[in-house]
Design a protein around this motif. Structure first.
Motif: not given
Length: 468
Positions: A358-375
């Motif tokens: 799960x962490x690797x999916x976030x890392x390789x796609x660089x999606x942690x910032x955009x995922x947090x924007x939902x909040x």
């Protein structure tokens, strides 16, 4: 009674009337742009094709991750005796990082994630990724489409363990599922919105369009965390697209439900909710104290997600610490008081490999910032969330409140939102990540609920046939 007394009585009566009307009124559905554009720039003609997709992270990206993991982490020594109450323990983090660096094999795990076919399609200007798991042909069962929606800090990886259980025909069910697992917009392999406003309602519309494009005019939806919120909004804004909704985290606390919750703090035990759930809520001061302690991340995400995103998107060590701490505490609060947060225990309900996937999916796609924007989009001033919470739905609902989850909404409070509750269960084991922790229990709950709905639909159709 003097004039002041009469005025006071009138004032109290008017106030009580206003509160009663306010609590029982149903707001109108917010306006939903039927064809928004979330991509860069001005709207363009979109290709509506569904394209095969394979997870195939370039070798240079895997090597870059290995190089970053090879750097000695700058871990501050943890305080004595605090366990996980201050967050991730540095000694535990060092062990996990060593495992990630020396033993975890992304390419092998990538093959596992590709066990089911993946696809992408363009909706409202964004490339939307989904994984599909279908049942074997010729089972003799009714095949129903099921949309599975993940949350944060999860991904489609959450459902790898439950998919075989949902797509395998079983003797005690007339139904088997054709499962669609998307990556939410801005998560994993789904493109992030280039414009503000991508909230749960906007995602709900994208998900309904996705299912229709695949060929499903009507379907079941299931979700936890943000997936639950999106499922709520599908049931509220697009009820005709659903056979039913099943969630393992009820998010909708209407004004009426909140008023009851407050009253329960002063009324005798059992007046407002099942006594076995009271310890999760009362005293309210304790509940809200725990909420403040555990929800600090949400305030950060809801206000300045891009700032913390810089750090998390630059350091795999930081990203892992941030996400793993949530997996520890949200699985069971008891892990707060364990040295390793339970993460290294042999009986921890989620494997370290699965969490690293799960962490690797976030890392390789660089999606942690955009995922947090939902909040930020959900809690923002222009968000329709409160309005959507207070619009009831009659879509058949299955509600599961797992015993170790962060909050378990009692059935009578959930009934303010869901006016057609088919099943309500409180499994004793399992927490926030139920699909990963106790996939069989969650799958059984879904099957029981769906089979009841199916029998009801058959009965209703039989009654219509008799009348005609």
């Amino acid at each position: 009674m003097g004039i002041l007394g009469r005025i006071s009585v009138i004032f109290i009566a008017v106030l009580a009337w206003y509160i009663a009307v306010r609590l029982n009124s149903t707001p109108p559905l917010p306006y939903i742009d039927p064809d928004p554009w979330w991509g860069l720039g001005e709207p363009k003609k979109s290709d509506s094709k569904i394209r095969p997709f394979k997870i195939d992270i370039p070798a240079k990206d895997v090597q870059d991750l290995q190089a970053r993991l090879a750097q000695a982490p700058r871990l501050a020594p943890s305080l004595e005796g605090v366990n996980f109450t201050y967050g991730m323990d540095s000694t535990t983090m060092a062990v996990i990082l060593k495992y990630w660096r020396d033993s975890y094999d992304w390419k092998k795990r990538e093959t596992k994630l590709n066990a089911y076919p993946h696809f992408k399609t363009r909706i409202e200007g964004l490339d939307i990724h989904f994984m599909r798991a279908s049942p074997p042909a010729g089972s003799g069962k009714t095949v129903r489409p099921l949309l599975l929606l993940h949350g944060w800090p999860g991904s489609f990886v959450e459902f790898m363990g439950i998919l075989p259980l949902l797509t395998t025909p079983r003797a005690d069910s007339e139904v088997v599922f054709d499962v669609i697992c998307p990556s939410l917009p801005g998560y994993g392999f789904s493109e992030a919105a280039a414009k503000p406003g991508m909230n749960t309602l906007a995602m709900a519309q994208i998900m309904t369009k996705l299912m229709k494009r695949i060929g499903f005019e009507k379907f079941y939806v299931q979700g936890g965390d943000w997936g639950s919120g999106i499922a709520h909004d599908i049931a509220t804004a697009f009820p005709d697209t659903l056979y039913g909704i099943h969630v393992n985290m009820v998010m909708a606390m209407t004004l009426g439900a909140q008023a009851k919750l407050m009253l329960g703090a002063f009324l005798p035990s059992g007046t407002v909710m099942d006594p076995k759930l009271e310890e999760k809520w009362y005293p309210l001061l304790t509940f809200y104290g725990i909420t403040l302690r555990e929800m600090g991340y949400a305030h950060l995400h809801a206000t300045k997600p891009d700032t913390v995103g810089v750090a998390l998107n630059s350091s795999p060590q930081g990203l892992a610490a941030y996400i793993l701490e949530k997996f520890s505490t949200w699985t069971d609060m008891k892990y707060l008081n364990q040295k390793n947060g339970g993460l290294l225990d042999p009986d921890f309900p989620i494997s370290l490999d699965a969490m690293l996937d799960n962490i690797c999916v976030y890392w390789f796609t660089g999606s942690i910032t955009s995922s947090m924007r939902l909040y930020s989009e959900f809690f923002g001033a222009s968000s329709p969330a409160i309005t959507m919470f207070n619009i009831p739905t009659t879509v058949p609902a299955g509600l599961a409140g797992f015993g170790n989850d962060l909050a378990v909404i009692p059935e009578n409070l959930a009934a303010h939102k869901f006016h057609n509750i088919i099943t309500y269960t409180n499994p004793e084991i399992g927490g926030h990540f139920a699909a990963m922790e106790v996939p069989k229990i969650l799958a059984d709950d879904i099957f029981i609920y769906v089979n009841i709905v199916e029998r009801q639909m058959k009965e209703e159709q039989l009654q219509k046939t008799k009348k005609s």
